[in-house]
Scaffold this motif. Structure first.
Motif, mmCIF file in Angstrom:
data_model
loop_
_atom_site.group_PDB
_atom_site.id
_atom_site.type_symbol
_atom_site.label_atom_id
_atom_site.label_comp_id
_atom_site.label_asym_id
_atom_site.label_seq_id
_atom_site.Cartn_x
_atom_site.Cartn_y
_atom_site.Cartn_z
ATOM 1 N N ASP A 73 0.857 -1.175 0.000
ATOM 2 C CA ASP A 73 0.000 0.000 0.000
ATOM 3 C C ASP A 73 0.902 1.236 0.000
ATOM 4 N N LEU A 74 0.330 2.400 -0.321
ATOM 5 C CA LEU A 74 1.118 3.616 -0.480
ATOM 6 C C LEU A 74 1.877 3.991 0.788
ATOM 7 N N GLU A 75 1.246 3.887 1.932
ATOM 8 C CA GLU A 75 1.908 4.248 3.197
ATOM 9 C C GLU A 75 3.132 3.369 3.452
ATOM 10 N N THR A 76 2.987 2.077 3.233
ATOM 11 C CA THR A 76 4.110 1.154 3.435
ATOM 12 C C THR A 76 5.222 1.431 2.428
ATOM 13 N N LEU A 77 4.847 1.637 1.159
ATOM 14 C CA LEU A 77 5.852 1.932 0.131
ATOM 15 C C LEU A 77 6.617 3.209 0.476
ATOM 16 N N ASN A 78 5.893 4.257 0.861
ATOM 17 C CA ASN A 78 6.555 5.517 1.221
ATOM 18 C C ASN A 78 7.510 5.332 2.391
ATOM 19 N N SER A 79 7.174 4.457 3.308
ATOM 20 C CA SER A 79 8.069 4.153 4.431
ATOM 21 C C SER A 79 9.304 3.384 3.957
ATOM 22 N N GLU A 80 9.088 2.431 3.066
ATOM 23 C CA GLU A 80 10.183 1.589 2.572
ATOM 24 C C GLU A 80 11.204 2.387 1.755
ATOM 25 N N ILE A 81 10.742 3.337 0.924
ATOM 26 C CA ILE A 81 11.687 4.060 0.065
ATOM 27 C C ILE A 81 12.640 4.942 0.866
ATOM 28 N N GLU A 82 12.360 5.129 2.148
ATOM 29 C CA GLU A 82 13.252 5.901 3.015
ATOM 30 C C GLU A 82 14.410 5.060 3.533
ATOM 31 N N LYS A 83 14.362 3.764 3.331
ATOM 32 C CA LYS A 83 15.365 2.844 3.884
ATOM 33 C C LYS A 83 16.452 2.524 2.864
ATOM 34 N N GLN A 84 17.700 2.534 3.317
ATOM 35 C CA GLN A 84 18.832 2.242 2.433
ATOM 36 C C GLN A 84 18.745 0.836 1.857
ATOM 37 N N GLN A 85 18.276 -0.129 2.634
ATOM 38 C CA GLN A 85 18.176 -1.506 2.133
ATOM 39 C C GLN A 85 17.215 -1.583 0.947
ATOM 40 N N PHE A 86 16.093 -0.858 1.026
ATOM 41 C CA PHE A 86 15.142 -0.832 -0.093
ATOM 42 C C PHE A 86 15.798 -0.184 -1.308
#
Length: 168
Positions: A73-86
């Protein structure tokens, strides 16, 4: 005197940069995003535009609906793109489309107020460098890619990598 000279130099560089982009072709990518190219690009496929300039530099733009691909979902994706591993995994995925290029670690950056990844890669065999900004908006990635052969001016590279406009 030094401060005044520096200020004048910065103003002149800003005007030159703005004038250079004013002559570029603004391509509407979708209802929210447009990208300026040095000249009118060709539509490569449903998700990409591209062009090669007179000195051999390649400029491309592609968009990918990450919500469909990742099934996040958009909220999870937006959280993930902030992570270096992603970001690292994302660049690994990009690398499959450019098998001859060796990619550096992605840099998490901001472009025009949007989260983005700065990506650099090198194809030693063909002596080319790849520069890419991947911007994220509403679950879609918009990549701006510039492929520059060795010995060619990269003066338009930085202009192009930031030549994206967002409508919210």
């Amino acid at each position: 005197m030094f401060k005044k000279s520096t200020l004048i130099l910065l103003l002149v560089l800003g005007v030159v940069k703005l004038n250079a982009q004013d002559k570029w072709f603004k391509q509407q990518i979708d209802e929210k995003v447009s990208v300026s190219f040095p000249k009118q690009p060709k539509k490569v496929n449903e998700i990409s535009y591209g062009m090669r300039d007179s000195i051999g530099v390649i400029f491309t733009n592609s968009m990918v609906n990450l919500l469909k691909i990742t099934q996040l979902d958009l909220e999870t994706l937006n959280s993930e793109i902030e992570k270096q591993q992603f970001a690292d995994d994302f660049v690994t995925g990009i690398g499959t489309s450019f098998p001859k290029y060796k990619f550096e670690k992605a840099k998490i950056i901001t472009v025009k107020g949007q989260r983005a990844y700065g990506v650099v890669a090198r194809d030693e065999e063909s002596k080319r460098n790849l520069y890419m900004n991947v911007c994220f908006l509403d679950g879609v990635s918009y990549s701006l890619t510039c492929i520059v052969p060795d010995g060619i001016s990269i003066k338009d590279k930085d202009l192009f990598l930031n030549a994206i406009s967002f409508k919210k």
